[in-house]
Design an enzyme around this catalytic site. Structure first.
Site, PDB file in Angstrom:
ATOM      1  N   ARG A 192       0.853  -1.177   0.000  1.00 39.50           N
ATOM      2  CA  ARG A 192       0.000   0.000   0.000  1.00 39.50           C
ATOM      3  C   ARG A 192       0.895   1.235   0.000  1.00 39.50           C
ATOM      4  O   ARG A 192       1.979   1.220   0.612  1.00 39.50           O
ATOM      5  CB  ARG A 192      -0.904   0.027   1.246  1.00 39.50           C
ATOM      6  CG  ARG A 192      -2.092  -0.917   1.195  1.00 39.50           C
ATOM      7  CD  ARG A 192      -3.163  -0.434   0.223  1.00 39.50           C
ATOM      8  NE  ARG A 192      -4.328  -1.315   0.156  1.00 39.50           N
ATOM      9  CZ  ARG A 192      -4.434  -2.348  -0.671  1.00 39.50           C
ATOM     10  NH1 ARG A 192      -3.442  -2.657  -1.497  1.00 39.50           N
ATOM     11  NH2 ARG A 192      -5.534  -3.080  -0.694  1.00 39.50           N
ATOM     12  N   GLU A 203      -3.623   7.889  -4.384  1.00 42.13           N
ATOM     13  CA  GLU A 203      -4.089   7.398  -5.681  1.00 42.13           C
ATOM     14  C   GLU A 203      -5.429   8.023  -6.051  1.00 42.13           C
ATOM     15  O   GLU A 203      -6.248   8.224  -5.160  1.00 42.13           O
ATOM     16  CB  GLU A 203      -4.232   5.876  -5.638  1.00 42.13           C
ATOM     17  CG  GLU A 203      -2.931   5.178  -5.339  1.00 42.13           C
ATOM     18  CD  GLU A 203      -3.116   3.693  -5.047  1.00 42.13           C
ATOM     19  OE1 GLU A 203      -4.221   3.169  -5.255  1.00 42.13           O
ATOM     20  OE2 GLU A 203      -2.152   3.060  -4.611  1.00 42.13           O
ATOM     21  N   HIS A 251      -1.902   0.819  -9.756  1.00 42.14           N
ATOM     22  CA  HIS A 251      -2.547  -0.108  -8.800  1.00 42.14           C
ATOM     23  C   HIS A 251      -3.279  -1.222  -9.561  1.00 42.14           C
ATOM     24  O   HIS A 251      -4.486  -1.430  -9.378  1.00 42.14           O
ATOM     25  CB  HIS A 251      -3.531   0.659  -7.880  1.00 42.14           C
ATOM     26  CG  HIS A 251      -3.817  -0.090  -6.600  1.00 42.14           C
ATOM     27  ND1 HIS A 251      -4.073   0.538  -5.400  1.00 42.14           N
ATOM     28  CD2 HIS A 251      -3.874  -1.418  -6.317  1.00 42.14           C
ATOM     29  CE1 HIS A 251      -4.290  -0.371  -4.454  1.00 42.14           C
ATOM     30  NE2 HIS A 251      -4.167  -1.553  -4.996  1.00 42.14           N
TER      31      HIS A 251
END
Lengths: 345, 345
Positions: free
Chosen positions: A254, A283, A301
């Site tokens: 993460r 993000e 991602h």
């Protein structure tokens, strides 16, 4: 002798059926739509985005209050407040690999079960981690850009990459994903070591009791742990400096596990060798400075976004819902052991 | 009793030393300069590019005619004509992984030994092959471009990639490089098969007696063979169509092994799924149509360009020259078995 059923000509009464369980979707179930998969029959899915009510008001509606399960993709938090307001909810199903968006303690307190993504993502995430590491070391994306802009013909040979074989690679968080990354990198002749909360007795890789020591002894680090209070900004300036000018960091965990601001500064200054990043702190925003660097590879991602894995994931969601409401064991329950493994094992 | 050396006060005569062997460099030895490595002492290196004579005239000069070894990086052909004109040459040292630039038959006829790059490149080439395959399947370079141009934020989620695990991967040419590619891909859960001139008795992978059959039964093909008359355009339109709309081709061998024009057409038309290419038919020219495709990854023939491997390569060149002129066995001689392996085994 058992009594025979009466046969007086009348049809038997229909079995009394339970109404379909209500499942609150916190967001459009994009994992299903990405592969054109319909939501399963047998459930009543509540879709707050189709309601005229704001989400917060929807949560207080009679419809929501009757929800027996909550489905979260991982972007929408499942908070203590939400759980208090949904008194019938007995299950949270998440399609996320991490659990940092769920108030797990509150779930436990209220006896709400959690079904997670299990091992569905493991291979894809491990593959991407290795792909990012090869890409950064061998400058694949950068050399692809070089060819596409015509520089091979006009400017000649491209800069040298760096050999993967023999590299000392440190795995941060040796859960299922970390193990799969290690297994793959062993086939490339890398020397594997790891850091985790505790040494794993069954593992032969070198263990370092803290991440700074791991970084000091490695040419590359791969972040394979989940985001928790303990892992937030665990990869700080000191760790990155220990990794050094030729060191590479790969993050498929993460974003906030790395102090992104410090990492960007060190990459720009050449104090850190390179980075392969599938996750970021904010993000889909990516720090502007990274967009022009040739020593970083930026992935949006996407570690788990293959049709094969999404299909397995949808099977798992449906399977968990069906199992739970048939009083069978969940296919991928979050247990204490599992929490250890996805959190930071 | 052995006679004692006289000791009349005069110093012993110096040992008669052979003049340093002359080594003709066909081109600036860029492998050395890329890592700032000087050429070794003990040899007289002839550098035609420093002569006012055109190369062809230089070859006829007394200097060149006295050359005892020829050093070729692989771009400059070592032809029968050249060998005839260099009567003293008894050794060709090449830093290329392939031998298609050397008239091997003429070397044999004339008793000229060949020292090749041995296994120096094997790991780097295998690493890049796997990197290219992951990149094409998981769209790494394409998604990096997507992030860099700001599309993640403005356009949302990027297209799905495809899972590596479970893919049926066919290796064309199961020599040392092919074996290393296979070993790596096994760690990712791929099902390996291969095509080579003959079945390898010690290998458990499925063998296909022709490349068309291999392509029919595979999701991806990795070209690991050398360029010979037999392998020129071996990957033709029919083979690529057998690989199909979702099929991926990776080439780390030589450009002309694939019929590039057909491949480009099929990629553009969507009849072939994707390609990861380190080599091209007319390097450094790359077909214009490929430059805008997101399903291809373009690498500027960099499979072996890491400082670690270049350093090993320079060691090997020096070691071969020193061994040869000390009448010791070459470190990496081209034998018949080796020819099989680098050609198309």
């Amino acid at each position: 002798m058992a009594s025979l059923p009466r046969n007086d000509g009348a049809p038997p009464p229909p079995p009394r059926r339970r109404p379909p369980p209500r499942v609150l979707l916190l967001r459009h179930p994009h994992h299903f739509s990405l592969i054109d998969r319909p939501l399963p029959d047998g459930f009543l899915f509540l879709k707050p985005w189709e309601s005229p009510l704001p989400f917060d008001d929807f949560l207080s509606s009679a419809d929501a209050r009757a929800a027996e399960a909550i489905y979260s993709s991982g972007r929408e938090p499942v908070t203590a407040d939400m759980l208090r307001r949904l008194p019938e909810a007995r299950l949270v199903v998440t399609t996320s690999a991490g659990l940092n968006h769920i108030d797990v303690a509150e779930c436990r307190r209220r006896g709400v079960a959690i079904a997670c993504s299990g091992d569905v993502y493991t291979d894809d995430v491990a593959d991407l981690a290795v792909g990012l590491l090869i890409d950064v070391l061998r400058k694949l994306s950068a050399s692809d850009r070089y060819v596409r802009r015509g520089s091979w013909r006009s400017e000649g040979e491209f800069a040298l990459g760096s050999k993967l074989g023999g590299k000392r690679v440190g795995i941060v968080g040796l859960g299922r994903i970390g193990e799969e990354v290690a297994k793959r990198l062993e086939a490339f002749g890398c020397a594997i070591s790891y850091h985790s909360r505790k040494k794993k007795p069954y593992v032969s890789y070198t263990f370092y009791p803290n991440v700074h020591e791991l970084a000091t002894n490695c040419d590359a680090i791969v972040i394979c742990c989940g985001l928790t209070e303990q892992t937030h900004h665990m990869i700080n300036r000191e760790v990155l400096l220990a990794l050094g000018k030729d060191g590479v960091i790969v993050n498929i965990g993460r974003g906030p596990i790395i102090d992104e601001k410090e990492m960007v500064q060190l990459l720009v200054q050449g104090e850190l060798g390179g980075a392969g990043l599938d996750v970021f702190e904010n993000e889909p925003s990516v720090p502007e400075e990274l967009l022009t660097l040739d020593n970083v590879v930026l992935s949006p991602h996407r570690a788990v976004y293959t049709p094969e894995t999404l299909s397995n994931l949808c099977d798992l969601v449906v399977g968990n819902l069906e199992a739970f409401f048939s009083n069978k064991p969940l296919l991928s329950p979050v247990t204490t052991a599992k929490l250890d493994s996805v959190g930071f094992s």
